[in-house]
Scaffold this motif. Sequence first.
Motif, PDB file in Angstrom:
ATOM      1  N   TYR A  77       0.834  -1.198   0.000  1.00  0.00           N
ATOM      2  CA  TYR A  77       0.000   0.000   0.000  1.00  0.00           C
ATOM      3  C   TYR A  77       0.872   1.253   0.000  1.00  0.00           C
ATOM      4  O   TYR A  77       1.979   1.250   0.537  1.00  0.00           O
ATOM      5  N   LEU A  78       0.337   2.301  -0.578  1.00  0.00           N
ATOM      6  CA  LEU A  78       0.950   3.619  -0.466  1.00  0.00           C
ATOM      7  C   LEU A  78      -0.129   4.564   0.048  1.00  0.00           C
ATOM      8  O   LEU A  78      -1.041   4.932  -0.696  1.00  0.00           O
ATOM      9  N   GLN A  79      -0.034   4.890   1.329  1.00  0.00           N
ATOM     10  CA  GLN A  79      -0.965   5.847   1.928  1.00  0.00           C
ATOM     11  C   GLN A  79      -0.422   7.248   1.679  1.00  0.00           C
ATOM     12  O   GLN A  79       0.685   7.570   2.101  1.00  0.00           O
ATOM     13  N   MET A  80      -1.216   8.051   0.995  1.00  0.00           N
ATOM     14  CA  MET A  80      -0.789   9.395   0.627  1.00  0.00           C
ATOM     15  C   MET A  80      -1.671  10.409   1.349  1.00  0.00           C
ATOM     16  O   MET A  80      -2.898  10.366   1.214  1.00  0.00           O
ATOM     17  N   SER A  81      -1.051  11.288   2.096  1.00  0.00           N
ATOM     18  CA  SER A  81      -1.775  12.304   2.851  1.00  0.00           C
ATOM     19  C   SER A  81      -1.222  13.681   2.515  1.00  0.00           C
ATOM     20  O   SER A  81      -0.152  13.799   1.920  1.00  0.00           O
ATOM     21  N   SER A  82      -1.967  14.694   2.905  1.00  0.00           N
ATOM     22  CA  SER A  82      -1.558  16.087   2.638  1.00  0.00           C
ATOM     23  C   SER A  82      -1.161  16.255   1.181  1.00  0.00           C
ATOM     24  O   SER A  82      -0.114  16.837   0.864  1.00  0.00           O
ATOM     25  N   LEU A  83      -1.988  15.747   0.309  1.00  0.00           N
ATOM     26  CA  LEU A  83      -1.657  15.755  -1.115  1.00  0.00           C
ATOM     27  C   LEU A  83      -1.592  17.171  -1.662  1.00  0.00           C
ATOM     28  O   LEU A  83      -2.348  18.058  -1.246  1.00  0.00           O
TER      29      LEU A  83
END
Length: 121
Positions: A77-83
């Motif tokens: 998985y790649l959790q991406m935040s504050s995109l």
Amino acid sequence: VQLQASGGGLVQAGGSLRLSCAALGLTFDDYAIGWFRQAPGKERDFVAAITWSGTYYADSVKGRFTISRDDARNTVYLQMSSLKPEDTAVYYCAADSKAKVQYQDYDMEYWGKGTQVTVSS
């Protein structure tokens, strides 16, 4: 080896997305799994990787993205935040049997089809 990336989409700046990379035909401990991305008109760049020895990130995503794996599901998985709008790209997952982090896309052996991530401002 087959890789299938999914989870891309359209999100507003500051939002989050989680990408998945389902892997067939490999054992995670024997491979490095990496995420790369390619924005229009640009080269494909390293984003993050996970190996038996740890996790690795590009400076541009450190503190915002997290790579992890679920061995039972054979999925990374790649959790991406504050995109940010500059995160907009096609994201690819890739695997390499040398089992160490590879920062150049040409060093990766196997590739999945990409998934589009678009971040609106």
